[in-house]
Write an enzyme that holds these catalytic residues in place. Structure first.
Site, short mmCIF file in Angstrom:
data_model
loop_
_atom_site.label_atom_id
_atom_site.label_comp_id
_atom_site.label_asym_id
_atom_site.label_seq_id
_atom_site.Cartn_x
_atom_site.Cartn_y
_atom_site.Cartn_z
N LYS A 195 3.27 15.35 15.57
CA LYS A 195 3.76 16.00 16.80
C LYS A 195 4.75 15.37 17.73
CE LYS A 195 1.46 16.91 21.54
NZ LYS A 195 0.49 16.74 22.26
N LYS A 248 4.17 20.35 15.21
CA LYS A 248 4.04 20.84 16.44
C LYS A 248 5.59 20.35 17.26
CE LYS A 248 1.93 20.74 21.19
NZ LYS A 248 1.02 20.21 21.80
C1 PBG Z 1 -1.81 17.51 25.35
C2 PBG Z 1 -1.04 18.67 24.71
C3 PBG Z 1 0.30 19.25 24.79
C4 PBG Z 1 0.15 20.45 24.08
C5 PBG Z 1 -0.92 20.69 23.32
N1 PBG Z 1 -1.76 19.53 23.75
C6 PBG Z 1 1.24 18.77 25.78
C7 PBG Z 1 1.69 17.43 25.52
O1 PBG Z 1 1.70 16.85 24.44
O2 PBG Z 1 2.44 16.69 26.67
C8 PBG Z 1 1.41 21.28 24.20
C9 PBG Z 1 1.26 22.81 23.98
C10 PBG Z 1 2.34 23.77 24.43
O3 PBG Z 1 3.49 23.36 24.98
O4 PBG Z 1 2.10 24.93 24.14
N2 PBG Z 1 -1.64 16.31 24.68
ZN ZN Z 2 -2.33 14.47 25.69
#
Ligand code: PBG
Ligand code: ZN
Length: 324
Positions: A195, A248
């Site tokens: 991520k 992601k």
């Molecule tokens: C929370 C989370 C996020 C997303 C999914 N879970 C945001 C982040 O890490 O700031 C992003 C999903 C999206 O942008 O569609 N940790």
């Molecule tokens: Zn988070």
């Protein structure tokens, strides 16, 4: 295979041939729909940067999930907007927390729709970080226990799968232990393994009210410049017990999806994130691109890169298109 003996256009000349030689097939089975649950009644707050998506109170959440289920979508992934935030994210692991209640409502109404829960603290902490804060530092090891508690509370509410998105080191093992010790050996973990610290999460943070109040997430989410490191993250999560590995965002990281696919024989998921959705919707609204065509091309590309499944805000629209 040289022209004029070989002519690639021979097999492109009609739709029957094109269908026969098509390598990648997107199906409704590949799609997971993200949903945002909020307390209250009769609530359907539009998310301005994500047209077609809403913060939904439980009865509306069930209604939307029912539509997804009718379209053949196998799973939803739940995010919660809690009533209160505090330094220890207590609403994240409360048995009557918003995700816990939403999970119960969905499982009661639609027992064979899979409910996956996002496991993180950022929607629930007053500072908006994904972990416990000590001064300006995000304390990795102190966060693990709370993540495990959160995942366990989701399982107790009936979640079919948990998906940790926090990027703390060691959280998959901690969650696996907590689930196993409490009789949830059967609950799989879909790990947000690679991520990235991405600006493409902007619309989501508006939707989930989860932007960090100070600093950013660069000390825990990955540097967008790194791909080899993604393999280390993935390998680690697999050794800790992950059942599905996620990359992601998706479209700007197709090379990472491809590398991860080469590296593991576990199922690979890709998250087509909020900013990817917002950009296509905005360009469509301007009349600059054909939205549905760009959507299908994007989802197909993510699968072609190696994803077995896609978390996407386009899930319902794509399912409708594939139904014809
Ligand atoms: C929370 C989370 C996020 C997303 C999914 N879970 C945001 C982040 O890490 O700031 C992003 C999903 C999206 O942008 O569609 N940790
Ligand atoms: Zn988070």
């Amino acid at each position: 295979m040289l022209f004029p003996d070989y002519r690639p256009r021979r097999l492109r000349q009609n739709e029957a041939f094109r269908r026969m030689i098509r390598e990648t097939r997107l199906t409704v089975d590949d799609l997971m729909l993200p949903l945002f649950a909020i307390n209250g009644e009769g609530i359907q707050n539009p998310i301005p940067s994500m047209p077609g998506h809403f913060q939904l109170s439980l009865e509306n959440l069930v209604k939307t999930a029912n539509q997804a289920h009718d379209l053949g979508i196998p799973a939803v992934i739940l995010f919660g907007i809690p009533e209160k935030k505090d330094p220890l994210a207590t609403s994240a692991y409360a048995s009557d927390g918003i995700v816990q209640k939403a999970t119960q409502a969905l499982k009661a109404a639609l027992p064979d729709l899979a409910v996956i829960t996002d496991v993180c603290l950022c929607q629930y902490t007053d500072h908006g970080h994904c972990g416990i804060v000590e001064g300006q530092i995000i304390d990795n090891d102190a966060t693990l226990e709370l993540l495990a508690k959160t995942a366990l509370s989701h399982a107790e509410a009936g979640a079919d799968m948990v998906a940790p998105s926090d990027m703390m080191d060691g959280r998959v093992a901690e969650i696996r232990d907590a689930l196993d010790e409490n009789g949830f050996q059967q609950i799989p973990i879909m790990s947000y393994a690679a991520k990235y610290c991405s600006a493409y999460y902007g619309p989501f943070r508006e939707a989930a009210d989860s932007a960090p109040k100070f600093g950013d997430r660069r000390t825990y989410q990955m540097d967008p410049a790194n791909a080899v490191e993604a393999i280390r993250e993935v390998t680690m999560d697999i050794e800790e017990g992950a059942d599905i590995i996620m990359v992601k965002p998706a479209l700007p990281y197709l090379d990472v999806i491809y590398r991860v696919r080469q590296e593991t024989d576990l199922p690979v998921a890709a998250y087509n994130v909020s900013g990817e959705y917002a950009m296509i919707k905005a360009a469509e609204k301007m009349g600059w691109v054909d939205g549905p065509k760009v959507m299908m091309e994007t989802l197909t590309a993510i699968k072609r890169a190696g994803a077995d499944m896609i978390l996407t805000y386009f899930a319902m629209e794509a399912a409708e298109m594939m139904m014809g």
